[in-house]
Design a protein around this motif. Structure first.
Motif, PDB file in Angstrom:
ATOM      1  N   LEU A  18       0.813  -1.293  -0.116  1.00  0.00           N
ATOM      2  CA  LEU A  18      -0.205   0.595   0.188  1.00  0.00           C
ATOM      3  C   LEU A  18       1.024   1.489   0.121  1.00  0.00           C
ATOM      4  N   ASP A  19       2.028   1.016   0.537  1.00  0.00           N
ATOM      5  CA  ASP A  19       3.044   2.232   0.685  1.00  0.00           C
ATOM      6  C   ASP A  19       4.162   1.725  -0.680  1.00  0.00           C
ATOM      7  N   ARG A  20       5.222   2.719  -0.647  1.00  0.00           N
ATOM      8  CA  ARG A  20       5.697   3.294  -1.494  1.00  0.00           C
ATOM      9  C   ARG A  20       7.673   2.384  -1.914  1.00  0.00           C
ATOM     10  N   GLU A  21       8.100   2.697  -2.397  1.00  0.00           N
ATOM     11  CA  GLU A  21       9.695   1.242  -2.019  1.00  0.00           C
ATOM     12  C   GLU A  21       9.963   2.538  -1.808  1.00  0.00           C
ATOM     13  N   ALA A  22      11.551   2.027  -0.964  1.00  0.00           N
ATOM     14  CA  ALA A  22      12.534   3.245  -0.569  1.00  0.00           C
ATOM     15  C   ALA A  22      12.809   4.070  -1.626  1.00  0.00           C
ATOM     16  N   THR A  23      13.607   4.953  -1.426  1.00  0.00           N
ATOM     17  CA  THR A  23      14.429   5.864  -2.913  1.00  0.00           C
ATOM     18  C   THR A  23      15.851   5.929  -1.613  1.00  0.00           C
ATOM     19  N   ARG A  24      16.189   6.929  -3.021  1.00  0.00           N
ATOM     20  CA  ARG A  24      17.707   6.992  -2.943  1.00  0.00           C
ATOM     21  C   ARG A  24      17.638   8.538  -1.511  1.00  0.00           C
ATOM     22  N   ASP A  25      16.374   8.924  -1.516  1.00  0.00           N
ATOM     23  CA  ASP A  25      16.215  10.446  -0.604  1.00  0.00           C
ATOM     24  C   ASP A  25      16.048   9.596   0.505  1.00  0.00           C
ATOM     25  N   ASP A  26      15.661   8.537   0.655  1.00  0.00           N
ATOM     26  CA  ASP A  26      15.137   7.870   1.985  1.00  0.00           C
ATOM     27  C   ASP A  26      17.000   7.778   3.203  1.00  0.00           C
ATOM     28  N   LEU A  27      17.453   6.468   1.823  1.00  0.00           N
ATOM     29  CA  LEU A  27      18.733   6.399   2.733  1.00  0.00           C
ATOM     30  C   LEU A  27      19.832   7.379   2.670  1.00  0.00           C
ATOM     31  N   ALA A  28      20.138   7.998   1.626  1.00  0.00           N
ATOM     32  CA  ALA A  28      20.096   9.577   2.313  1.00  0.00           C
ATOM     33  C   ALA A  28      19.925  10.724   3.296  1.00  0.00           C
ATOM     34  N   ALA A  29      19.051  10.444   3.753  1.00  0.00           N
ATOM     35  CA  ALA A  29      18.595  11.129   4.473  1.00  0.00           C
ATOM     36  C   ALA A  29      19.203   9.922   5.590  1.00  0.00           C
ATOM     37  N   LEU A  30      18.968   8.893   6.176  1.00  0.00           N
ATOM     38  CA  LEU A  30      19.726   8.437   6.912  1.00  0.00           C
ATOM     39  C   LEU A  30      21.039   8.275   6.768  1.00  0.00           C
ATOM     40  N   GLU A  31      21.522   8.757   5.956  1.00  0.00           N
ATOM     41  CA  GLU A  31      22.421   9.039   6.379  1.00  0.00           C
ATOM     42  C   GLU A  31      22.896  10.459   6.315  1.00  0.00           C
ATOM     43  N   ALA A  32      22.966  11.163   6.371  1.00  0.00           N
ATOM     44  CA  ALA A  32      22.639  13.122   6.612  1.00  0.00           C
ATOM     45  C   ALA A  32      22.331  12.711   9.014  1.00  0.00           C
ATOM     46  N   PHE A  33      21.436  12.145   8.747  1.00  0.00           N
ATOM     47  CA  PHE A  33      21.282  12.092  10.013  1.00  0.00           C
ATOM     48  C   PHE A  33      22.234  11.680  10.784  1.00  0.00           C
ATOM     49  N   VAL A  34      22.875  10.160  10.419  1.00  0.00           N
ATOM     50  CA  VAL A  34      24.361   9.231  11.297  1.00  0.00           C
ATOM     51  C   VAL A  34      25.105  10.893  11.179  1.00  0.00           C
TER      52      VAL A  34
END
Length: 110
Positions: free
Chosen positions: A17-33
């Protein structure tokens, strides 16, 4: 017409029902870390409604949740940044996350 009759699910119909992961999702995690200290990852399994997700929690309890697509992708980011990766279903979430939520009620409205 029965209100409570069950229909067999069509096996060819995707249940996502939802969308797949995107590069933006992974980039947001890396930016947070990279912008916070003491970050830990908590892996949440894929469901029929949501792709595999990671909750990244900083030392002060601030957190974000992003899709990763797979546990392997989450593991790669965790390994790259030397961040511990826990299974949320086994360990639960740390108290500091709940304390941060209580201190920031405006965040709950999202």
């Amino acid at each position: 017409m029965g209100w409570f009759s069950r229909r067999a699910a069509d096996p060819t119909t995707p249940t996502k029902l939802d969308r797949e992961a995107t590069r933006d999702d992974l980039a947001a995690l890396e930016a947070f870390v990279t912008s916070r200290r003491g970050v830990e990852f908590y892996l949440e399994p894929e469901t029929t409604a949501t792709d595999t997700t990671v909750v990244a929690i900083a030392h002060d309890g601030e957190w974000i949740r992003r899709r990763t697509g797979s546990p392997r992708a989450a593991g790669k980011i965790a390994q790259k940044h030397a961040v511990p990766l826990y299974e949320a279903a086994r360990t639960g979430y740390p108290e500091r996350m709940r304390a941060w939520n209580r201190a920031h009620p405006e965040r709950r409205a999202r």
